[in-house]
Design a protein around this motif. Structure first.
Motif, mmCIF file in Angstrom:
data_model
loop_
_atom_site.group_PDB
_atom_site.id
_atom_site.type_symbol
_atom_site.label_atom_id
_atom_site.label_comp_id
_atom_site.label_asym_id
_atom_site.label_seq_id
_atom_site.Cartn_x
_atom_site.Cartn_y
_atom_site.Cartn_z
ATOM 1 N N ASN A 29 2.850 -12.617 -9.619
ATOM 2 C CA ASN A 29 3.784 -12.190 -10.652
ATOM 3 C C ASN A 29 5.027 -13.062 -10.587
ATOM 4 O O ASN A 29 5.293 -13.719 -9.574
ATOM 5 N N SER A 123 -1.168 -10.019 -8.739
ATOM 6 C CA SER A 123 -1.935 -9.307 -9.768
ATOM 7 C C SER A 123 -3.275 -9.994 -9.994
ATOM 8 O O SER A 123 -3.507 -11.105 -9.511
ATOM 9 N N GLU A 151 -2.345 -0.666 -7.238
ATOM 10 C CA GLU A 151 -1.004 -1.239 -7.118
ATOM 11 C C GLU A 151 -0.572 -1.164 -5.665
ATOM 12 O O GLU A 151 -0.412 -0.084 -5.109
#
Length: 194
Positions: A29, A123, A151
């Motif tokens: 990210n 991710s 997550e």
């Protein structure tokens, strides 16, 4: 056609699968920490005790191949740039010794603590298992894929999956478990001297 798995699912691998490419991929990210992300795939070859039989059973960027040639790491990708697999492990089931019960596939973040990095900043992580037509086939035909949808926040190490022996068959377990403490913690957990 590849089977897509969810966390905790187990599936038998085809009895005719003799060479498997285990490809791992991820994206990072946006983050302004000033350091590139260097994620590292590794394999721990485990005996009946759930631990490595010796430190040589830890296959990673500084030990690219098991002594018996059953598990091979194709090399360290320092940036994870580009599409497709970021790091690849090859398993030759015809060479796996009889006393090996499980091969744990992991991913860790290199120098995560010093760089202030964790899997919350990663991710699109996945693992895929592909049937290889031969030793030179570095793409293979996908058999299964496990997307790590979970997550993670503070974790710096992941056990992505396990490929384990069930009688004379091999099975795949989509683990997706996160750990703190990076590679050293995984090594201690699997019995590698650090």
């Amino acid at each position: 056609m590849a089977v897509n798995l969810s966390k905790g699912q187990r599936v038998s691998l085809d009895k005719g699968l003799t060479m498997a490419l285990v490809g791992l991929g991820w994206d990072t990210n946006q983050y302004d920490g000033g350091y590139d992300f260097d994620l590292d795939a590794a394999a721990f070859i485990l005996g009946p005790s759930g631990k490595v039989r010796s430190d040589d059973d830890f296959i990673f960027y500084n030990n690219l191949e098991s002594r018996d040639g059953s598990v091979r790491h194709t090399g360290d990708n320092l940036t994870g740039e580009g599409e497709g697999d970021d790091e690849v492990l090859i398993i030759d089931f015809t060479k796996v010794p009889a006393d090996v019960q499980k091969i744990a596939i992991t991913v860790t973040i290199h120098e995560a603590q010093a760089r202030g990095q964790n899997f919350g900043q990663v991710s699109n992580a996945y693992v895929r298992v592909a049937r290889m037509a031969g030793p030179e086939d570095m793409v293979g035909t996908d058999v299964l894929k496990f997307d790590l949808m979970e997550e993670f926040s503070i974790e710096t190490a992941l056990v992505v999956c396990e490929i384990y022996r069930n009688g004379s068959d091999w099975k795949f377990n989509a683990v997706g478990a996160g750990y703190q403490g990076g590679l050293a913690a995984l090594c201690r957990s699997f019995g590698v001297n650090v």
